[in-house]
Design an enzyme around this catalytic site. Structure first.
Site, PDB file in Angstrom:
ATOM      1  N   CYS A   1       0.817  -1.231   0.000  1.00 35.79           N
ATOM      2  CA  CYS A   1       0.000   0.000   0.000  1.00 35.79           C
ATOM      3  C   CYS A   1       0.844   1.272   0.000  1.00 35.79           C
ATOM      4  CB  CYS A   1      -0.941   0.000   1.192  1.00 35.79           C
ATOM      5  SG  CYS A   1      -1.997  -1.449   1.229  1.00 35.79           S
TER       6      CYS A   1
ATOM      7  N   HIS B   1      -3.364   7.173   3.044  1.00 35.22           N
ATOM      8  CA  HIS B   1      -3.758   5.891   2.461  1.00 35.22           C
ATOM      9  C   HIS B   1      -5.122   5.504   3.021  1.00 35.22           C
ATOM     10  CE1 HIS B   1      -4.019   1.827   1.266  1.00 35.22           C
ATOM     11  NE2 HIS B   1      -3.655   1.309   2.427  1.00 35.22           N
TER      12      HIS B   1
ATOM     13  N   ASN C   1     -10.148  -0.339   0.359  1.00 33.68           N
ATOM     14  CA  ASN C   1      -8.690  -0.240   0.334  1.00 33.68           C
ATOM     15  C   ASN C   1      -8.194  -0.754  -1.025  1.00 33.68           C
ATOM     16  OD1 ASN C   1      -5.932  -0.524   0.608  1.00 33.68           O
ATOM     17  ND2 ASN C   1      -6.021  -1.504   2.631  1.00 33.68           N
TER      18      ASN C   1
HETATM   19  N1  COA Z   1     -18.178  -8.924   9.808  1.00 33.74           N
HETATM   20  C1  COA Z   1     -18.567  -9.196  11.052  1.00 33.74           C
HETATM   21  N2  COA Z   1     -17.731  -9.544  12.033  1.00 33.74           N
HETATM   22  C2  COA Z   1     -16.416  -9.578  11.730  1.00 33.74           C
HETATM   23  C3  COA Z   1     -15.936  -9.303  10.439  1.00 33.74           C
HETATM   24  C4  COA Z   1     -16.879  -8.981   9.462  1.00 33.74           C
HETATM   25  N3  COA Z   1     -16.519  -8.672   8.185  1.00 33.74           N
HETATM   26  N4  COA Z   1     -14.596  -9.428  10.434  1.00 33.74           N
HETATM   27  C5  COA Z   1     -14.238  -9.780  11.675  1.00 33.74           C
HETATM   28  N5  COA Z   1     -15.334  -9.873  12.455  1.00 33.74           N
HETATM   29  C6  COA Z   1     -15.424 -10.230  13.865  1.00 33.74           C
HETATM   30  C7  COA Z   1     -14.253 -11.043  14.334  1.00 33.74           C
HETATM   31  O1  COA Z   1     -14.452 -12.407  14.035  1.00 33.74           O
HETATM   32  C8  COA Z   1     -14.259 -10.746  15.795  1.00 33.74           C
HETATM   33  O2  COA Z   1     -15.235 -11.532  16.408  1.00 33.74           O
HETATM   34  P1  COA Z   1     -14.972 -12.176  17.861  1.00 33.74           P
HETATM   35  O3  COA Z   1     -14.784 -11.011  18.773  1.00 33.74           O
HETATM   36  O4  COA Z   1     -16.224 -12.947  18.097  1.00 33.74           O
HETATM   37  O5  COA Z   1     -13.746 -13.006  17.709  1.00 33.74           O
HETATM   38  C9  COA Z   1     -14.728  -9.300  15.874  1.00 33.74           C
HETATM   39  O6  COA Z   1     -15.391  -9.039  14.628  1.00 33.74           O
HETATM   40  C10 COA Z   1     -13.629  -8.305  16.052  1.00 33.74           C
HETATM   41  O7  COA Z   1     -12.592  -8.604  15.114  1.00 33.74           O
HETATM   42  P2  COA Z   1     -11.323  -7.719  14.976  1.00 33.74           P
HETATM   43  O8  COA Z   1     -10.437  -8.275  13.901  1.00 33.74           O
HETATM   44  O9  COA Z   1     -10.737  -7.480  16.324  1.00 33.74           O
HETATM   45  O10 COA Z   1     -11.992  -6.362  14.468  1.00 33.74           O
HETATM   46  P3  COA Z   1     -11.330  -4.943  14.337  1.00 33.74           P
HETATM   47  O11 COA Z   1     -12.111  -3.954  15.067  1.00 33.74           O
HETATM   48  O12 COA Z   1      -9.835  -4.992  14.549  1.00 33.74           O
HETATM   49  O13 COA Z   1     -11.566  -4.634  12.788  1.00 33.74           O
HETATM   50  C11 COA Z   1     -10.356  -4.584  10.742  1.00 33.74           C
HETATM   51  C12 COA Z   1     -10.982  -5.442  11.804  1.00 33.74           C
HETATM   52  C13 COA Z   1      -9.713  -5.460   9.702  1.00 33.74           C
HETATM   53  C14 COA Z   1     -11.414  -3.713  10.113  1.00 33.74           C
HETATM   54  C15 COA Z   1      -9.301  -3.661  11.425  1.00 33.74           C
HETATM   55  O14 COA Z   1      -8.471  -4.444  12.245  1.00 33.74           O
HETATM   56  C16 COA Z   1      -8.436  -2.927  10.455  1.00 33.74           C
HETATM   57  O15 COA Z   1      -8.906  -2.078   9.715  1.00 33.74           O
HETATM   58  N6  COA Z   1      -7.119  -3.188  10.480  1.00 33.74           N
HETATM   59  C17 COA Z   1      -6.178  -2.476   9.643  1.00 33.74           C
HETATM   60  C18 COA Z   1      -6.333  -2.954   8.263  1.00 33.74           C
HETATM   61  C19 COA Z   1      -5.433  -2.271   7.345  1.00 33.74           C
HETATM   62  O16 COA Z   1      -5.162  -1.112   7.490  1.00 33.74           O
HETATM   63  N7  COA Z   1      -4.984  -3.041   6.384  1.00 33.74           N
HETATM   64  C20 COA Z   1      -4.284  -2.607   5.276  1.00 33.74           C
HETATM   65  C21 COA Z   1      -2.955  -2.135   5.579  1.00 33.74           C
HETATM   66  S1  COA Z   1      -2.474  -1.409   4.134  1.00 33.74           S
END
Ligand code: COA
Length: 315
Positions: free
Chosen positions: A113, A241, A271
């Site tokens: 990215c 980004h 993204n």
């Molecule tokens: N829909 C519903 N529930 C979801 C889900 C979805 N699409 N994806 C994950 N969950 C659930 C998980 O299973 C978890 O459930 P649990 O608590 O029962 O285990 C819960 O939601 C929380 O998951 P978590 O991964 O901790 O969520 P989060 O708040 O961290 O959000 C992202 C996840 C991916 C949105 C977030 O971590 C993020 O944006 N990270 C950075 C990503 C990024 O910048 N990537 C690119 C870099 S260039």
């Protein structure tokens, strides 16, 4: 070293819009979860379009807006992790489609990215030793090909698109203040290649990447501002980004950046990795939000891990 400025930008996204409701029919998720956790409402996915199609259209738009002809281009870099073919490179495919000169360097750059920022910085170095004054920098992704449809944590995040910039390098322009880096010891975000025997799908530890991003964005901003000898108030526009609206909101709040000085299009495109920053730049230029003389602080982060900030001016 002489510096570069952006003269013209362009973009292309595929026709097909995929909504959060569409995804809720494939995996166990909801519009509410995706919108509140990420800010994403729709993303574009390629159907008939190729990666090269996206690059060509974005580059043609950028050349037209810059008023630069293909024979004036001194180098072409495509930042990408999802080209149509590994060989020929996306940049060579683009060179052929546009009819760029044959005595120039055309190559792909993979910094996930952060790729577009790495490419801008690399282009500044290249144009200093080129008799031609203009460079073509493209960020393009067809990430829908790399999605693991069994992983609801990642399949909702990514989209396809391309953005391009024609940059100009002139004697006497100061080089663009930049802070770029990599840390190859952490595979928090990984796409397997031919050497692994695994399918090439996106795997990510979202929580750790989120933490990395929230720590890294201010560090990049501080380093660039310090190198430039500027404060936040001296910057005309901030481009982040587009990985998660919450990451952008945290940075904006920390630096008290007013709403008219930053922009989010993550709701529309998700993204798009290397395409995300030039997609924003292109929309900003089209809307007249950035004009000749605008100083834009651009910040990116991504797999590798990679990160970067750069202060870039529009010509
Ligand atoms: N829909 C519903 N529930 C979801 C889900 C979805 N699409 N994806 C994950 N969950 C659930 C998980 O299973 C978890 O459930 P649990 O608590 O029962 O285990 C819960 O939601 C929380 O998951 P978590 O991964 O901790 O969520 P989060 O708040 O961290 O959000 C992202 C996840 C991916 C949105 C977030 O971590 C993020 O944006 N990270 C950075 C990503 C990024 O910048 N990537 C690119 C870099 S260039």
């Amino acid at each position: 070293m002489n510096g570069i400025k952006i003269r013209g930008t362009g973009r292309c996204v595929p026709e097909k819009t995929v909504t959060n409701e569409d995804l809720a029919r494939i995996v166990d998720t909801s519009d509410e979860w995706i919108t509140t956790r990420t800010g994403i409402r729709t993303r574009r996915h390629c159907t008939t379009e190729t990666h090269t199609d996206l690059c060509v259209k974005a580059a043609e738009d950028a050349l037209a807006r810059a008023g630069v002809s293909t024979d004036e281009i001194g180098a072409c870099i495509v930042a990408t992790v999802s080209p149509d073919t590994l060989v020929p490179s996306a940049a060579c495919c683009l060179q052929s489609a546009l009819g760029l000169p044959q005595d120039i360097l055309c190559f792909d750059l993979n910094a996930a990215c952060t790729g577009f920022l790495f490419a801008l910085h690399t282009m500044e170095c290249l144009l200093n030793s080129s008799p031609r004054k203009y460079g073509l920098v493209v960020g393009a992704e067809a990430l829908s090909r790399l999605i693991d449809w069994e992983d609801r944590g990642t399949c909702i995040l990514f989209g396809d698109g391309a953005g391009a910039a024609v940059v100009e390098c002139r004697e006497g322009w100061p080089s663009s203040p930049a802070a770029l880096g990599c840390r190859g010891d952490d595979a928090l975000l990984r796409v397997a290649g031919p050497g692994t025997g695994e399918p090439p799908l996106i795997h990510m530890d979202g929580t750790k990447v989120f933490k990395f991003a929230v720590e890294t964005v201010p560090q990049c901003m501080d380093q660039v501002l310090q190198k430039a000898g500027l404060s936040v108030e001296d910057v005309d526009f901030f481009v982040f980004h587009q990985a998660n609206a919450r990451i952008i909101d945290l940075a904006v709040r920390k630096y008290h950046i007013p709403p008219e000085k930053y922009y989010k299009n993550i709701a529309d495109y998700g993204n798009t990795s290397a395409a995300s920053i030039p997609l924003v730049l292109s929309e900003l230029q089209e809307q007249g939000e950035v004009v000749p003389g605008s100083r834009v602080l651009v910040v990116g982060f991504g797999g590798g891990l990679t990160w970067g900030g750069m202060l870039i001016e529009f010509a």
